[in-house]
Design a protein around this motif. Sequence first.
Motif, short mmCIF file in Angstrom:
data_model
loop_
_atom_site.label_atom_id
_atom_site.label_comp_id
_atom_site.label_asym_id
_atom_site.label_seq_id
_atom_site.Cartn_x
_atom_site.Cartn_y
_atom_site.Cartn_z
N GLY A 166 30.77 69.49 35.32
CA GLY A 166 30.91 70.26 36.57
C GLY A 166 31.20 69.37 37.76
N TYR B 260 34.82 69.35 40.14
CA TYR B 260 34.84 69.46 41.59
C TYR B 260 35.42 68.18 42.21
CZ TYR B 260 33.11 69.87 46.42
OH TYR B 260 33.00 69.90 47.78
N PHE C 32 18.14 70.48 47.17
CA PHE C 32 18.60 71.26 48.31
C PHE C 32 17.77 72.50 48.62
CE2 PHE C 32 21.22 74.18 50.70
CZ PHE C 32 21.50 73.37 51.79
N ILE D 54 18.60 84.13 51.33
CA ILE D 54 20.01 84.04 50.96
C ILE D 54 20.25 85.12 49.91
CG2 ILE D 54 21.83 82.61 49.97
CD1 ILE D 54 20.43 80.18 51.15
N ILE E 255 22.07 81.45 45.20
CA ILE E 255 23.14 80.45 45.17
C ILE E 255 23.40 80.10 43.72
CG2 ILE E 255 23.69 78.05 45.70
CD1 ILE E 255 22.10 78.42 48.30
N ILE F 277 27.49 75.71 40.02
CA ILE F 277 28.50 75.33 41.02
C ILE F 277 27.84 74.51 42.13
CG2 ILE F 277 30.19 76.17 42.69
CD1 ILE F 277 30.40 78.75 41.12
N ALA F 278 26.66 74.94 42.53
CA ALA F 278 26.01 74.30 43.68
C ALA F 278 25.54 72.89 43.37
CB ALA F 278 24.86 75.15 44.19
N ALA G 294 26.93 70.71 41.34
CA ALA G 294 28.12 69.85 41.45
C ALA G 294 28.51 69.66 42.91
CB ALA G 294 29.27 70.47 40.66
N ALA G 295 28.44 70.75 43.69
CA ALA G 295 28.80 70.67 45.10
C ALA G 295 27.90 69.70 45.85
CB ALA G 295 28.73 72.07 45.74
N VAL G 296 26.59 69.89 45.72
CA VAL G 296 25.64 69.06 46.47
C VAL G 296 25.83 67.59 46.11
CG1 VAL G 296 23.20 68.55 46.87
CG2 VAL G 296 23.95 70.93 46.70
N ASN H 156 29.28 66.35 47.38
CA ASN H 156 29.30 66.41 48.84
C ASN H 156 28.49 65.29 49.47
OD1 ASN H 156 31.01 68.61 48.94
ND2 ASN H 156 29.35 70.12 49.07
N SER I 139 26.42 68.29 54.28
CA SER I 139 27.39 69.38 54.44
C SER I 139 28.44 69.24 53.35
CB SER I 139 28.11 69.29 55.80
OG SER I 139 29.03 68.23 55.80
N THR I 140 29.23 70.25 53.16
CA THR I 140 30.42 70.05 52.35
C THR I 140 31.42 69.25 53.19
OG1 THR I 140 31.96 71.14 50.82
CG2 THR I 140 31.74 72.11 53.03
N TRP I 141 32.49 68.77 52.57
CA TRP I 141 33.57 68.13 53.32
C TRP I 141 34.87 68.45 52.61
CZ3 TRP I 141 35.90 64.33 50.29
CH2 TRP I 141 35.13 63.83 49.24
N LEU I 142 35.91 68.58 53.40
CA LEU I 142 37.20 69.02 52.88
C LEU I 142 38.23 67.98 53.27
CD1 LEU I 142 36.55 72.61 54.23
CD2 LEU I 142 36.36 71.92 51.84
#
Lengths: 349, 349
Positions: free
Chosen positions: B25, B29, B148, B298, B302, B306-307, B309-311, B314, B336-339
């Motif tokens: 995962g 990402y 998180f 929330i 969440i 997916i989260a 891998a994101a954390v 990120n 934070s995320t970053w793009l």
Amino acid sequence: MVHSEMSRLKEMKVVQFGLGPIGAGLVKYALQKEGMKFVGAVDIDKEKVGKDLGELTVGKKLGVPVTDDAAGLLRRTKPDIVLHCTGSYLKNVRPQLLKIIDSGADIISTCEELSYPFLKSPKIAKEIDARARKKRVTVLATGVNPGFVMDTLVITATTVCQDVKKITSMRIQDASIRRLPFQKKIGAGLTQDEFRAKVADGTIKHVGFAESIAMIASALGWKLDRIEEKVEPKIADAPVASEYIRVEPGQVAGVDQTAWGIRNGEQVITLNLQAYLGCPDPRESIVIEGQPPVDLTIRGGIHGDIATAAVAVNCIPRVISAKPGLATMKDLPVPSTWLGDLRQFVKKS
Amino acid sequence: MVHSEMSRLKEMKVVQFGLGPIGAGLVKYALQKEGMKFVGAVDIDKEKVGKDLGELTVGKKLGVPVTDDAAGLLRRTKPDIVLHCTGSYLKNVRPQLLKIIDSGADIISTCEELSYPFLKSPKIAKEIDARARKKRVTVLATGVNPGFVMDTLVITATTVCQDVKKITSMRIQDASIRRLPFQKKIGAGLTQDEFRAKVADGTIKHVGFAESIAMIASALGWKLDRIEEKVEPKIADAPVASEYIRVEPGQVAGVDQTAWGIRNGEQVITLNLQAYLGCPDPRESIVIEGQPPVDLTIRGGIHGDIATAAVAVNCIPRVISAKPGLATMKDLPVPSTWLGDLRQFVKKS
């Protein structure tokens, strides 16, 4: 830091600069803390000068008189940190900030425009950053908003996302339970024409949306085309009343302000603040259209006055531990409240 | 960093260490990101060794073969950062971590016990921190939980509080929509006796509650007496079914695990994780009894896979920019995320 080391540190010396309702709120909260003490207070209000800081805030003498001679006080007391609460606009508070920096104290300010000044006031931001680095002090501006609920918390919530298309953050507040000056500030009880006149002369306006949007965009790496802003009245469709004000249908119950961060022609960040009498469902809301999506709500919302004092004072250990310069909430370590003695949270080497 | 400076930085070299579902995962990402590239991948599974990393994860050849010779790969490729996803228990992954540190690479790990190891494994924590400082690299463990939603986000939410009496964080998840191994892992379809046997042998258990509680307590300055933990079955009172498993009334629909941080004899931190088939209202919830109180939800929750891998991905720029040593989520800047391109977020001097 272990306790034996902690006890060797002296109490941190604090000066309160500005004793309006926000400044007084910070003092009340800060007085509950250990490991720090007020060594002075500044205000220009002749009604306050010479009075005791404690008597003005918590009804108890502290032996700290309020002065209007900031420079003299700073020179005499050499504070470690100054809590600065005198205004929303950077241009107005700039000379005060430079004076404090030159005295060698760290600053936590509630000046909204200072919370992320790189977009609207890049020159002053650069000047303050350079001066702070030279004097080896850290400067941070924060509060509940800008500073936390519509920027730091939004940025934090994106951490779980692999992609973000759009962010919408809303604060929906019931103004009925707030004090009269707040209800007046949002235009409750005005006609629509009176409201628009006050929007035009700048007296009805939340300051900080542009700063919050710029902070979010910077965290994500979004280059924005521009930021747009709009202040509208919230019109009562039935009679509503607070303890102080009665609003008839067709009159203004409060304010409905929106700002957009525009990227490649699209509204990618939307901040909306509604504060009005008779609001049925007060809340904070952050909706992230992304992968995965995030739909976050704080039921009942967060009490603004208590929270601004909390956020500002809670940042003291992070500011004392930070490297010199103009800091922003997103660049400091994850914020939190802290309980007990300040010195156990301070990491300055 | 301006673009002209950015383009002068080389692409960051990344190695993936561990190619189970979580590791795969992270790779999926990370492959969407610019400014970094995979230079190698490690796994001990003979089915994966020699295969191409891209073919194993995104069905596209990358020219990066998987190897079981970690030391050789690290020596040959000299990665800037290693994404480490091989296990939950610090004792088991310790030799891998030391090997990576010795190669001079930063580490982001999903090892749950490494996310805040100072309470349960102070010796290993000290060893890893010392070795990382010596080799001038940063080590962080993170993910959606721990990392998180039940620690960093909880800590962040306290920022608005002047006082905190009690914190309750709940994750309520609908397991019906997750993959079969997850549904089995939480005990769906078992009898109550079978479930208790699997709890006793340690196969049904979320790892990370003790770490999350210790991180929250440390942020607030709370000294805890102890941490208590309990794993219970969630019993179906009506038939429920997923695509794979049918659960009869009286059977186990999933898991209901709780941990408490005890301070002065009181349960001041409560973490509760429920994951079961037929959950009607999945959500994340953080309730802070404090001044002011915070009631955060929330909706829908969440998505865990997916989260995580994101954390983890990120956090790459924050880890690369951090000072050497064993870092934790709460000590790094606001996440934070970053793009876009990694290099515009990297602040290493």
